[in-house]
Design a protein around this motif. Sequence first.
Motif, PDB file in Angstrom:
ATOM      1  N   VAL A   1       0.877  -1.171   0.000  1.00  0.00           N
ATOM      2  CA  VAL A   1       0.000   0.000   0.000  1.00  0.00           C
ATOM      3  C   VAL A   1       0.911   1.216   0.000  1.00  0.00           C
ATOM      4  O   VAL A   1       1.855   1.305   0.802  1.00  0.00           O
ATOM      5  CB  VAL A   1      -0.919   0.011   1.248  1.00  0.00           C
ATOM      6  CG1 VAL A   1      -1.746   1.289   1.291  1.00  0.00           C
ATOM      7  CG2 VAL A   1      -1.821  -1.205   1.250  1.00  0.00           C
ATOM      8  N   ASP A   2       0.604   2.156  -0.924  1.00  0.00           N
ATOM      9  CA  ASP A   2       1.451   3.340  -1.077  1.00  0.00           C
ATOM     10  C   ASP A   2       1.555   4.113   0.248  1.00  0.00           C
ATOM     11  O   ASP A   2       0.548   4.365   0.915  1.00  0.00           O
ATOM     12  CB  ASP A   2       0.836   4.234  -2.163  1.00  0.00           C
ATOM     13  CG  ASP A   2       1.775   5.356  -2.550  1.00  0.00           C
ATOM     14  OD1 ASP A   2       2.997   5.148  -2.489  1.00  0.00           O
ATOM     15  OD2 ASP A   2       1.260   6.443  -2.887  1.00  0.00           O
ATOM     16  N   LYS A   3       2.775   4.465   0.612  1.00  0.00           N
ATOM     17  CA  LYS A   3       3.080   5.245   1.828  1.00  0.00           C
ATOM     18  C   LYS A   3       2.750   4.510   3.130  1.00  0.00           C
ATOM     19  O   LYS A   3       2.581   5.136   4.187  1.00  0.00           O
ATOM     20  CB  LYS A   3       2.375   6.600   1.795  1.00  0.00           C
ATOM     21  CG  LYS A   3       2.856   7.464   0.610  1.00  0.00           C
ATOM     22  CD  LYS A   3       2.277   8.845   0.640  1.00  0.00           C
ATOM     23  CE  LYS A   3       2.925   9.710  -0.428  1.00  0.00           C
ATOM     24  NZ  LYS A   3       2.816   9.177  -1.796  1.00  0.00           N
ATOM     25  N   VAL A   4       2.619   3.177   3.074  1.00  0.00           N
ATOM     26  CA  VAL A   4       2.442   2.366   4.291  1.00  0.00           C
ATOM     27  C   VAL A   4       3.552   1.318   4.301  1.00  0.00           C
ATOM     28  O   VAL A   4       3.689   0.556   3.333  1.00  0.00           O
ATOM     29  CB  VAL A   4       1.048   1.682   4.318  1.00  0.00           C
ATOM     30  CG1 VAL A   4       0.963   0.733   5.515  1.00  0.00           C
ATOM     31  CG2 VAL A   4      -0.063   2.721   4.389  1.00  0.00           C
ATOM     32  N   ASP A   5       4.324   1.291   5.364  1.00  0.00           N
ATOM     33  CA  ASP A   5       5.402   0.298   5.488  1.00  0.00           C
ATOM     34  C   ASP A   5       4.814  -1.013   6.000  1.00  0.00           C
ATOM     35  O   ASP A   5       4.272  -1.067   7.108  1.00  0.00           O
ATOM     36  CB  ASP A   5       6.477   0.786   6.461  1.00  0.00           C
ATOM     37  CG  ASP A   5       7.291   1.916   5.867  1.00  0.00           C
ATOM     38  OD1 ASP A   5       7.396   1.968   4.628  1.00  0.00           O
ATOM     39  OD2 ASP A   5       7.800   2.758   6.644  1.00  0.00           O
ATOM     40  N   SER A   6       4.933  -2.078   5.201  1.00  0.00           N
ATOM     41  CA  SER A   6       4.459  -3.394   5.629  1.00  0.00           C
ATOM     42  C   SER A   6       5.553  -4.088   6.432  1.00  0.00           C
ATOM     43  O   SER A   6       6.650  -3.543   6.643  1.00  0.00           O
ATOM     44  CB  SER A   6       4.071  -4.226   4.399  1.00  0.00           C
ATOM     45  OG  SER A   6       2.994  -3.611   3.725  1.00  0.00           O
ATOM     46  N   ASN A   7       5.278  -5.330   6.849  1.00  0.00           N
ATOM     47  CA  ASN A   7       6.227  -6.041   7.728  1.00  0.00           C
ATOM     48  C   ASN A   7       7.571  -6.324   7.064  1.00  0.00           C
ATOM     49  O   ASN A   7       8.576  -6.486   7.766  1.00  0.00           O
ATOM     50  CB  ASN A   7       5.599  -7.347   8.216  1.00  0.00           C
ATOM     51  CG  ASN A   7       4.542  -7.084   9.285  1.00  0.00           C
ATOM     52  OD1 ASN A   7       4.532  -6.030   9.913  1.00  0.00           O
ATOM     53  ND2 ASN A   7       3.651  -8.038   9.500  1.00  0.00           N
ATOM     54  N   ASP A   8       7.612  -6.412   5.731  1.00  0.00           N
ATOM     55  CA  ASP A   8       8.907  -6.650   5.073  1.00  0.00           C
ATOM     56  C   ASP A   8       9.856  -5.482   5.327  1.00  0.00           C
ATOM     57  O   ASP A   8      11.061  -5.659   5.509  1.00  0.00           O
ATOM     58  CB  ASP A   8       8.739  -6.908   3.565  1.00  0.00           C
ATOM     59  CG  ASP A   8       8.012  -5.778   2.853  1.00  0.00           C
ATOM     60  OD1 ASP A   8       7.342  -4.978   3.543  1.00  0.00           O
ATOM     61  OD2 ASP A   8       8.089  -5.699   1.612  1.00  0.00           O
ATOM     62  N   ALA A   9       9.288  -4.262   5.375  1.00  0.00           N
ATOM     63  CA  ALA A   9      10.118  -3.082   5.659  1.00  0.00           C
ATOM     64  C   ALA A   9      10.358  -2.943   7.159  1.00  0.00           C
ATOM     65  O   ALA A   9      11.460  -2.556   7.598  1.00  0.00           O
ATOM     66  CB  ALA A   9       9.434  -1.832   5.116  1.00  0.00           C
TER      67      ALA A   9
END
Length: 962
Positions: free
Chosen positions: A839-847
């Motif tokens: 999702v744009d501008k949302v850091d997921s768990n990979d980040a």
Amino acid sequence: SYFLRHARSRNYVSESEVCRLESVPLDFGDYHPLKPITVTESKTKKMNRKGSTSSTSSSSSSSLMDPLSSVLDGTDPLSLFAAAADPVTAAPPTDGARRKRDKDESSAVGSDFEPWSSKRGEILARYTTTEKLSINLYMGSEKGKATTTGSAVSEKVRTRLEELDDLEEGSQKELLNLTQQDYMNRIEELNQSLKDAWSSDQKVKALKIVIQCSKLLSDTTVIQFYPSKFVLITDILDTFGKLVYERILSMCVDNRVSLPDNFSPESVNDTAKETCLNWFFKIASIRELIPRFYVEAAILKCNKFLSKTGISECLPRLTSMIRGIGDPLVAVYARAYLCRVGMEVAPQLKESLNKNFFDFLLTFKQIHGDTVQNQLVVQCVEIPLYLTLYSPAIDWILQCIAYHAPDVLLTEMMERCKKLGNNALLLNSVMSAFRAEFIAARSMDFIGMIKECDESGFPKHLLFRSLGLNLALADPPENDRLQILNEAWKVITKLKNPQDYINCAEVWVEYTCKHFTKREVNTVLADVIKHMTPDRAFEDAYPQLQSIIQKVITYIYDFALLFSVEKFLPFLDMFQKESVRVEVCKCIMESFIKHQQESTKDPVILNALLHICKTMHDSVNALTLEDEKRMLAALINGFIKMVSFGRDFEQQLSFYVEARSMFCNLEPVLVQLIHSVNQLAMETRRVMKGNHSRKTAAFVRACVAFCFITIPSLSSIFTRLNLYLHSGQVALANQCLSQADAFFKAAVSLVPEVPKMISVDGKMRPSDAFLLEFLCNFFSTLLVVPDHPEQGVLFLVRGLLNVIQDYTWEDNSDDKVRIYTNVLHLLSAMTQEAFIYHVDKVDSNDALYGGDSKFLAEINKLSETVVSQILDHLKTLGKEETLKRQSQLALYFFNTILAHGDLRNNRLNQLSVNLWNLAQKHGFADTKTMVKTLEYIKRRSKQPEMSHFTDLALRLPLQSRT
């Protein structure tokens, strides 16, 4: 544990490149998919060996055919029906075919001619009575029944003549004091008796019944019921005429071949002719004029069997016979019946019909003579009411004459009517029967004639109503339009009786809307309100008031203009009865949805339509049917979708909040509002290009809050689940992370409440398939949802797995294992260095975790639990009755390992081989599927870094079912 410890490392970009279809340049030339196709027709001939064909020649069809026609061998089903109906090629007709042919003959006048059948119901409904009626019933006779087969023909003839005389000598029973309904029932009994007598070959008895019924038409003791009596009796005469005609026609069948449609008398055999003559001779022996006239007119069509000129010779004679009928009302209905029969059997013989009408004009003054006046005094009937009894008959006679008549003839008839005194009745019928274009072109002439009419006889307002009906169908000259309206409304507005007033006003509203501006329409509506409000007169005129609204919105469909008509909303207030009020509101909303092309924010329109929608919504109660609720919700939703305040998003949200408070009883409307608010949040994101300011961030949170507090009020559990998921996705897209978590938690906590059976389109269905679909969508979203800093790793996934574990699944269902297998897909995706989507501008768990070993260890623990659950379930399916399910699940799990596992690991490789063998072990595996799967593995082995698939393929045997 070894599944995800050895999950396949994925490079999604390169995989996408490999899987992409190869692009091939195409030279389309003149090709376009919507162009017609030239079909090449191949001619084939049969060879000696059965079933084999060989193409002997091929030719390109010169005509362009479309692909749908080509499969029908050049014929379409409707053409086949038409061919089957062709009398030249068709088989000998059955009774049904003969009835169809008769119908075709009678419809020779064309579809633009309004048939008698369409007027029948209106006459029966309009001309009623509460007075008592009497009827003579035929009692039958025992004479002549002992005649033996050896009796002489002359004896049989004498007996039949005696039976006919017997009817006139009093073998009847008079029934007195019948109500109108009793009378109608008795007439229906006579009709049935006629059919029964005919089917039992008692032809003389049938004739007696018809004669007796015809005699009733000379009785005018309850004069206001006469038009309805005429309708009922002539139904019996029509039945009789049809029976006689079909009887004679059946005698003409020679060697199973019946007569063609346009037969000549020469092709009729002597037996049929003799029987036909016999019927005419029997009728000629009837002593009384009225039954003799009616019965002969009923079988007029039978003259076709005797001579070509039979009908054309009979019509003038029958016309002259009517001159002997003294009562003008009885005479005019006799003329109407003759016109009716004449139009059915010989519409081309207009001269006789014209003579019939001119005869009527000569005797017109009788209507106002002393004899009639005395009769009316005795029956206490006023002259205006008496004159309306003539309308159906004169209207019909004039309709028959005016059909396709030249303007010269119509003008001549109009001039003749003008010369007669007290001609309002005739004038009304002329306007009812003549072509609307003829009347409209001479509107001012007709207004002049209406003004000259005597008010004491036929009411003028009925004349203006008839004129208005014509002007609704055809336009008068442009220069006369305002003068016509003024002249008509002068008369209409003076009417004191509200029912007379509204019947006229309803007709002229259409003329006003069609040719004038909102000012004139407003004036007319104000006048209607003024007349119909005193003593709540509107309560007796709802159908007419509804018709007025319908006409107004038909011609004024610009709603900004419509609601600027000052008296439109006050007009709506006259609909005090809720059911009628709701129907009117539905009409207005249907028109708005149909005609409103662009979204609106006009406050006048919004306030008016909110009021109308609120009226519809408030009519819903516990007894309202589901279909009705659906219809009302669809109309309100149509309105909500058309409201747009452009970039003023706060105003838009305020409107949705107001709508929610107004329409809380209709669930589909609340669902639409949630979708609309979500759409508003995403529109805000698009405008800000994902970079929310403090103000827009607060606004988006307000949208999210709207959804969060609205969803729990819905009753459908899957609607709630899907909206929680959808709204959570919207919150996530707008960087409202804590709000997104709240939606997802709510969804997780709702899963245990899912019932085993749910109602789908009114039928109870198992909910498993719907739950499986929802959870798969949920897993796809959970991949990108970042963990909460204060919660454990993958807290949402763990919570959902606990709920799935505790959910009570059906014993014969494998959905739980299928869900666990999908969880493995999710966990596998989570182990990748970079997720497949974000999702744009949302850091997921990979980040957030950056491939941290503790994070991967947590995923491995989860995968251990899930894999063990799957394998345990496979073991429980080892019984004989569940082996097929075991086979399917084993293959399903095998495919999961194939897609997501790293098969270079020996233990995982061995597990996949074991699953493959288990799938085939008891012969339940689908051979085609197994072969295709093996071919896929071999193809994959040729790709880079997939050489270990070659060894795997060698270890996967294919077992035969035996």
